[in-house]
Design a protein around this motif. Structure first.
Motif, PDB file in Angstrom:
ATOM      1  N   LEU A  22     -20.472 -21.781  76.471  1.00 34.31           N
ATOM      2  CA  LEU A  22     -21.055 -22.144  77.764  1.00 34.31           C
ATOM      3  C   LEU A  22     -20.736 -21.105  78.841  1.00 34.31           C
ATOM      4  N   GLN A 116     -28.802 -25.248  80.931  1.00 35.88           N
ATOM      5  CA  GLN A 116     -29.140 -25.094  79.515  1.00 35.88           C
ATOM      6  C   GLN A 116     -30.629 -25.272  79.268  1.00 35.88           C
ATOM      7  N   TYR A 120     -30.410 -26.408  73.368  1.00 35.09           N
ATOM      8  CA  TYR A 120     -29.197 -27.167  73.659  1.00 35.09           C
ATOM      9  C   TYR A 120     -29.488 -28.661  73.621  1.00 35.09           C
ATOM     10  N   ILE A 164     -25.604 -24.675  71.872  1.00 37.57           N
ATOM     11  CA  ILE A 164     -25.178 -23.958  73.081  1.00 37.57           C
ATOM     12  C   ILE A 164     -25.541 -22.482  72.968  1.00 37.57           C
TER      13      ILE A 164
END
Length: 191
Positions: A22, A116, A120, A164
């Motif tokens: 992230l 995102q 994701y 991610i």
């Protein structure tokens, strides 16, 4: 260190990979050095934790009835352990459902806060489906089934990490990131 049963290491390591991924810049892969560093740390910390646990619990472990297999509620009651398995009793699936909803909600919020993208959210949906399947099919009275469901949580962690990374690769780079990269390229050409 229980290297023969790596699930504890995986479950310690995977949330670290989520944070590292992230934190990556939009359009970039996570930092491999940090992934390696935290992977090494997870192995060492889990090993240390298992060693200390074995030293402190050696009297309890002698009372264990499943011959090295998964512990169950009878073992917890036998040694006087106040486990969630005993606390939740027949309401275990309801509690697990609540935890799963909270997890999927928190993951969705984290995705929204970090900008995102679709991969994701697809991974979060897959995680939610996996958790729902686990909760629906688990036999809370069979220790082996509970252990199998527990170990399948590695899949949850890997799915989310992949989501991610792919989501981050699909992000548009911000103007600041583009400018910083252009400045770096400009310095390389003049230097």
């Amino acid at each position: 260190m229980r290297l023969d049963k790596p699930i504890g290491t995986w479950l310690l390591y995977l949330p670290c990979t989520w944070s590292i991924a992230l934190a990556a810049d939009p359009g970039c892969l996570p930092d491999w050095y940090m992934l390696s560093l935290f992977g090494t740390g997870a192995i060492l910390m889990r090993g240390a934790g298992c060693t200390i646990n074995d030293m402190w619990d050696r009297d309890f472990d002698k009372k264990h009835s499943n011959g090295g297999g998964p512990w169950d509620k009878k073992d917890d009651a036998l040694i006087g352990l106040k486990s969630t398995a005993l606390l939740f009793r027949e309401n275990t699936k309801q509690w697990l459902s609540g935890f799963a909803v909270a997890m999927v909600g928190a993951l969705s919020l984290a995705g929204a806060n970090s900008g995102q993208t679709t991969p994701y959210y697809a991974a979060v949906a897959a995680v939610g489906a996996h958790l729902a399947h686990q909760i629906y099919t688990v036999d809370i009275h069979r220790a082996e089934d509970c252990w199998h469901k527990f170990t399948s949580n590695r899949t949850v962690g890997l799915l989310l990490f992949l989501g991610i990374v792919l989501g981050n690769l699909c992000k548009e780079q911000t103007e600041e990131t583009k400018e910083a990269e252009a400045a770096g390229v400009g310095r390389e050409q003049t230097g």
